[in-house]
Scaffold this active site. Structure first.
Site, PDB file in Angstrom:
ATOM      1  N   SER A  16     -10.912  14.265   6.820  1.00  0.00           N
ATOM      2  CA  SER A  16     -11.427  12.993   7.310  1.00  0.00           C
ATOM      3  C   SER A  16     -12.796  13.163   7.974  1.00  0.00           C
ATOM      4  O   SER A  16     -13.050  14.147   8.680  1.00  0.00           O
ATOM      5  CB  SER A  16     -10.446  12.390   8.323  1.00  0.00           C
ATOM      6  OG  SER A  16     -11.009  11.268   8.968  1.00  0.00           O
ATOM      7  N   SER A  18     -13.813  11.045  10.204  1.00  0.00           N
ATOM      8  CA  SER A  18     -13.727  10.383  11.509  1.00  0.00           C
ATOM      9  C   SER A  18     -14.115  11.288  12.678  1.00  0.00           C
ATOM     10  O   SER A  18     -14.872  10.864  13.559  1.00  0.00           O
ATOM     11  CB  SER A  18     -12.321   9.825  11.727  1.00  0.00           C
ATOM     12  OG  SER A  18     -12.074   8.767  10.833  1.00  0.00           O
ATOM     13  N   LYS A  68       1.139   3.671   9.175  1.00  0.00           N
ATOM     14  CA  LYS A  68       0.738   2.434   9.853  1.00  0.00           C
ATOM     15  C   LYS A  68       1.919   1.536  10.197  1.00  0.00           C
ATOM     16  O   LYS A  68       1.832   0.712  11.113  1.00  0.00           O
ATOM     17  CB  LYS A  68      -0.280   1.673   9.005  1.00  0.00           C
ATOM     18  CG  LYS A  68      -1.601   2.420   8.857  1.00  0.00           C
ATOM     19  CD  LYS A  68      -2.621   1.621   8.068  1.00  0.00           C
ATOM     20  CE  LYS A  68      -3.910   2.416   7.943  1.00  0.00           C
ATOM     21  NZ  LYS A  68      -4.971   1.629   7.269  1.00  0.00           N
ATOM     22  N   GLY A 135       1.343  -1.092   1.110  1.00  0.00           N
ATOM     23  CA  GLY A 135       1.452  -0.283   2.320  1.00  0.00           C
ATOM     24  C   GLY A 135       0.782  -1.000   3.479  1.00  0.00           C
ATOM     25  O   GLY A 135       0.465  -2.198   3.406  1.00  0.00           O
ATOM     26  N   GLY A 136       0.536  -0.261   4.569  1.00  0.00           N
ATOM     27  CA  GLY A 136      -0.066  -0.861   5.763  1.00  0.00           C
ATOM     28  C   GLY A 136      -1.418  -1.491   5.510  1.00  0.00           C
ATOM     29  O   GLY A 136      -1.710  -2.586   6.000  1.00  0.00           O
ATOM     30  N   ASN A 157       3.213  -4.083  -7.049  1.00  0.00           N
ATOM     31  CA  ASN A 157       3.719  -2.906  -6.356  1.00  0.00           C
ATOM     32  C   ASN A 157       4.728  -2.162  -7.219  1.00  0.00           C
ATOM     33  O   ASN A 157       5.414  -2.752  -8.057  1.00  0.00           O
ATOM     34  CB  ASN A 157       4.379  -3.331  -5.036  1.00  0.00           C
ATOM     35  CG  ASN A 157       4.582  -2.168  -4.095  1.00  0.00           C
ATOM     36  OD1 ASN A 157       3.649  -1.398  -3.859  1.00  0.00           O
ATOM     37  ND2 ASN A 157       5.774  -2.016  -3.572  1.00  0.00           N
TER      38      ASN A 157
END
Length: 205
Positions: A16, A18, A68, A135-136, A157
Site C-alpha cells: 500500500s 498509504s 470493512k 463488498g464494503g 455479484n
C-alpha cells in the site's frame, strides 16, 4: 505520552502507498505521528484486530478489503452513513470510544465530479449504473449513486443470494453481466478482473 500512530489494515496491504503518503504529510505539517500497516489473514481478523485496537499511541485506522464489514462489531460508535452502508473504512480512537465512519461514498462522489470536469467522455445521463461486486466498497458506491439520483442501479455479484433482496437496486448474477451493457451510463467494477473473466468468458475478446 507515546507518539501517535495510525495504520492501514487489510489482507494485502504490504504494498500500500498509504504509509508513504501519510508519513509525507505528517512530516510536512510537523505532526508527531507515524503511519504504518498491518496485514491480517481473514481467519485471524477478530483475534488480531482486538490486539491492534489496544496498541499504545493508536489514533486511528484505515480499513480496507476484506474487513470493512468485519470491523463493525469491534466498534463502539458508528456515524449515520456507515450504518446505512453497512461498512466502515475509517476508525478513530478517542479516550471514550472507537468510532467508525465511511468516507468511501463521498470519495467516490468527489472523484466522479472531478472526472466530469476534467475527463472525456462525460456522463450525460443518470439513467442506468452497473456495480460489479458487493463488498464494503461496492456498498458505499451504491449508496453514493443513490445520492446522485441514478434512476436504476444494477448490481452483479458471484453470490446472488447475498444481493437478491437488495432495496433500490436490481440484483443480477455475475454471469449475466455481458448481456446488460446496452444503454448503461456508468460501470463501476469492485472485483479483480480475473473473476469477471471466469464468469463472463466472452468479455475476454
Amino acid at each position: 505520552m507515546s507518539k501517535g500512530k495510525a495504520l492501514v489494515v487489510g489482507a494485502n496491504v504490504s504494498k500500500s502507498l498509504s504509509p508513504t503518503i501519510f508519513n509525507y504529510w505528517f512530516g510536512k505539517y510537523c505532526i508527531d505521528a507515524e503511519y504504518g500497516y498491518k496485514e491480517i489473514k481473514e481467519e485471524a481478523f477478530d483475534k488480531e484486530i482486538k490486539s491492534i485496537l489496544k496498541e499504545d499511541g493508536l489514533r486511528g485506522l484505515n480499513i480496507t478489503a476484506p474487513f470493512k464489514e468485519k470491523i463493525i462489531p469491534h466498534l463502539d460508535v458508528l456515524e449515520k452513513h456507515s450504518i446505512q452502508i453497512g461498512a466502515v473504512n475509517c476508525v478513530s480512537k478517542t479516550e471514550k470510544a472507537l468510532e467508525g465512519m465511511n468516507t468511501d461514498w463521498t470519495g467516490f462522489e468527489d472523484s466522479l465530479k472531478w472526472a466530469q470536469k476534467h475527463i472525456t467522455p462525460k456522463i450525460i445521463k443518470k439513467n442506468i449504473a452497473i456495480v460489479i461486486g458487493y463488498g464494503g466498497s461496492a456498498k458505499a458506491i451504491i449508496y453514493s449513486l443513490l445520492f446522485m439520483d441514478f434512476k436504476k442501479i444494477k448490481v452483479f455479484n458471484r453470490s446472488f443470494d447475498k444481493i437478491k433482496n437488495l432495496k433500490n437496486t436490481t440484483p443480477h448474477k455475475l454471469e449475466e453481466l455481458e448481456d446488460h451493457f446496452r444503454g448503461v451510463d456508468l460501470i463501476v467494477n469492485t472485483v479483480p478482473a480475473n473473476i469477471i473473466e471466469n464468469y463472463c468468458p466472452n468479455l475476454r475478446r
